[in-house]
Enzyme design. Sequence first.
Site, short mmCIF file in Angstrom:
data_model
loop_
_atom_site.label_atom_id
_atom_site.label_comp_id
_atom_site.label_asym_id
_atom_site.label_seq_id
_atom_site.Cartn_x
_atom_site.Cartn_y
_atom_site.Cartn_z
N CYS A 96 0.76 -9.92 -4.97
CA CYS A 96 0.22 -11.11 -4.30
C CYS A 96 0.16 -12.34 -5.22
CB CYS A 96 -1.12 -10.79 -3.67
SG CYS A 96 -1.57 -11.94 -2.36
N HIS A 193 -1.67 -5.16 -1.36
CA HIS A 193 -2.83 -4.63 -2.06
C HIS A 193 -3.14 -3.28 -1.43
CE1 HIS A 193 -4.03 -8.62 -3.70
NE2 HIS A 193 -3.77 -9.12 -2.51
#
Length: 248
Positions: A96, A193
């Site tokens: 990310c 994630h």
Amino acid sequence: MSSKTIVVAHLFPELLNLYGDSGNMLCFKKRMEWRGIQVEIREVHPGDTPSFNDVDIAFIGGGSDREQKIVCDKLLSVGNEITSFVEDGGVLMAVCGGYQLLGHSYLMGNEEIRGLSLVDLYTDHGDPRLIGNIVVDSPLCDHKVVGYENHAGRTHLGEGVTPFGKVVYGHGNDGNTGYEGVLYKNVIGTYIHGPLLPKNPGIADYAISHALERATGKSYLEPLDDTAELLANNTMVKRLLAGEVEEA
Ligand code: GLN
């Protein structure tokens, strides 16, 4: 097994650790220890000047825009070292906010953060944030990759750049192209994630075997009993694809 210690450099854990990203370190550690592979998890803090000479795997987690601004200068100050590491086949995994910093730039409204330009991609901001569970088909493993995404960033891959996978559920790089993440040499960039690796043992082993091959010339990994991990992965994938999970 080999007597070589596999060194995993965890970059800026106190700043880039959203949604359990540090759990990826535990996963690397345990999956190597269970196979008798010596492993060192080396935390790199913002005040350190890291060297990548003896590093086998580097990991950069996700962070807020504010945290990304703090670390970007630190990363750029060792940009040449990271580039040499990557070009030499070092394994680099970035999630990310970390993934966004692999590219040329991250544009937040009027403000631009410069990235490492390791891979031909850039990121800008979009509205709304892309939030929720995600499932991806990746060529790196034979199970689906499942996890969680939450990003305002929209990442655009350059011409001919290979994604990490195809989005089966969720948003991915920009919510439009159907692609998620990036692959370049032994670099994996992804929005996933979860943390990524405990939920997706095939991805963990892909990274470990490539690091081992570079370090020792042998990529073979003893199989582990991943029954529980794969059952959890598969159950989540099935529930998501059946529409059984209400997204916020
Ligand atoms: N700040 C970035 C964004 O919102 C990355 C967030 C994250 O790492 N989850 O796009």
